[in-house]
Design a protein around this motif. Structure first.
Motif, PDB file in Angstrom:
ATOM      1  N   PHE A   7      43.885  41.479  46.973  1.00 16.03           N
ATOM      2  CA  PHE A   7      43.541  40.860  45.621  1.00 16.03           C
ATOM      3  C   PHE A   7      42.773  40.023  45.589  1.00 16.03           C
ATOM      4  O   PHE A   7      42.148  39.318  46.372  1.00 16.03           O
ATOM      5  N   ALA A   8      42.268  39.860  44.258  1.00 17.76           N
ATOM      6  CA  ALA A   8      41.337  38.686  43.822  1.00 17.76           C
ATOM      7  C   ALA A   8      40.150  38.902  44.628  1.00 17.76           C
ATOM      8  O   ALA A   8      39.455  39.724  44.862  1.00 17.76           O
ATOM      9  N   GLY A   9      39.975  37.401  45.036  1.00 14.53           N
ATOM     10  CA  GLY A   9      38.659  37.304  46.074  1.00 14.53           C
ATOM     11  C   GLY A   9      38.629  38.115  47.337  1.00 14.53           C
ATOM     12  O   GLY A   9      37.639  38.664  47.879  1.00 14.53           O
ATOM     13  N   LYS A  11      40.156  40.988  47.635  1.00 16.91           N
ATOM     14  CA  LYS A  11      40.009  42.324  47.340  1.00 16.91           C
ATOM     15  C   LYS A  11      38.461  42.712  47.196  1.00 16.91           C
ATOM     16  O   LYS A  11      37.873  43.719  47.517  1.00 16.91           O
TER      17      LYS A  11
ATOM     18  N   GLU B  54      44.584  39.810  37.295  1.00 14.18           N
ATOM     19  CA  GLU B  54      45.049  41.035  38.221  1.00 14.18           C
ATOM     20  C   GLU B  54      46.370  40.574  38.817  1.00 14.18           C
ATOM     21  O   GLU B  54      46.748  39.323  38.839  1.00 14.18           O
ATOM     22  N   TRP B 126      46.567  36.574  39.325  1.00 15.23           N
ATOM     23  CA  TRP B 126      45.212  36.068  39.467  1.00 15.23           C
ATOM     24  C   TRP B 126      44.381  35.974  38.356  1.00 15.23           C
ATOM     25  O   TRP B 126      44.586  37.043  37.698  1.00 15.23           O
ATOM     26  N   TRP B 137      37.068  33.672  40.874  1.00 16.62           N
ATOM     27  CA  TRP B 137      38.801  33.557  40.630  1.00 16.62           C
ATOM     28  C   TRP B 137      39.201  32.267  41.092  1.00 16.62           C
ATOM     29  O   TRP B 137      38.949  31.404  41.535  1.00 16.62           O
ATOM     30  N   ASP B 140      41.020  30.012  44.065  1.00 14.94           N
ATOM     31  CA  ASP B 140      40.600  30.676  45.129  1.00 14.94           C
ATOM     32  C   ASP B 140      39.317  30.228  45.493  1.00 14.94           C
ATOM     33  O   ASP B 140      38.366  30.952  45.723  1.00 14.94           O
ATOM     34  N   TYR B 143      36.565  30.437  48.298  1.00 15.32           N
ATOM     35  CA  TYR B 143      35.769  31.891  48.757  1.00 15.32           C
ATOM     36  C   TYR B 143      34.474  31.856  47.933  1.00 15.32           C
ATOM     37  O   TYR B 143      34.496  31.811  46.788  1.00 15.32           O
TER      38      TYR B 143
END
Lengths: 77, 150
Positions: A7-9, A11, B54, B126, B137, B140, B143
């Motif tokens: 999911f998210a980053g 993914k 998401e 998210w 995101w 997060d 990242y």
């Protein structure tokens, strides 16, 4: 076979939402290690693991047929 | 009156808060709190164009239902419905609705706040902020896309 969900980053880093992994026996920690190796550009330090839609600790056994999701820090609401 | 409404729902459709208010309203309730989380344009000096949410839908709905169970245990006599929207949301769109009814208002307020706090901690949903000059995101931040922004 186990089913992995991203999911998210993660993914985006993996370039996919799901994949199958051939699997006999091991723990959530083993899968996490596999993912870290497969997607080294993603920072897994805050990722939690869910097996079959429940959060688990890293020593949780994972069996063929299980769905394993990597849950980055959530941000709903 | 909301006969088919799913009380713990993740949806791509726009949310009608009144349906959730109706769902939790009943004769023993003396208070209903309805929380709407909406899309904010400015965050820390950055202008959001739109948001993208998401979810891990089956797990998210399970976790929302769990929050509902915790509320009815902690605040007996309460009734709860929670819906979270995913997909692309524009400024001021409703992202989440939490409806709680209780015999008295204090429980309805407390339980409603408990729900949003738990959502932000445990429900696998998210949010990505899309700005004029980039996107990220939220939750997060570790990242960084290749060569990415700090």
């Amino acid at each position: 076979m186990i089913y992995l969900h991203y999911f998210a980053g993660l993914k985006e880093a993996a370039g996919k939402a799901e994949e199958e992994l051939s699997w006999e026996v091991g723990t959530a920690a083993d899968i996490l290690q596999w993912a870290k190796t497969s997607y080294p550009e993603f920072d897994f330090s805050a990722v939690q693991i869910a097996v079959n839609e429940e959060y688990v600790l890293e020593d949780e056994p994972v069996q063929p047929g299980d769905h394993v999701a990597f849950i980055p820090p959530v941000s709903g609401g | 009156m909301g006969a088919e409404l799913k009380p713990f729902h993740v949806t791509e459709e726009p949310i009608n808060g009144a349906l959730y208010m109706d769902y939790v309203t009943h004769p023993e309730a003396g208070a209903v709190t309805l929380f709407a989380g909406t899309v904010r344009e400015w965050t820390n000096g950055k202008r959001t164009m739109y948001l993208k949410y998401e979810a891990y839908v089956p797990m998210a709905e399970k976790k929302l239902a769990q929050i509902g169970d915790e509320i009815t245990e902690k605040w007996p006599g309460s009734r709860v419905a929670i819906v979270h929207r995913i997909g692309e949301l524009a400024i001021s769109d409703i992202a989440v609705i939490i409806a709680v009814s209780s015999p008295h208002r204090r429980a309805a307020y407390e339980a409603n706040e408990y729900a949003i706090e738990q959502i932000k901690k445990v429900v696998p949903i998210w949010k990505k902020e899309i700005w004029e000059d980039g996107e990220e995101w939220i939750g997060d931040q570790a990242y960084k896309p290749e060569g990415g922004k700090a």
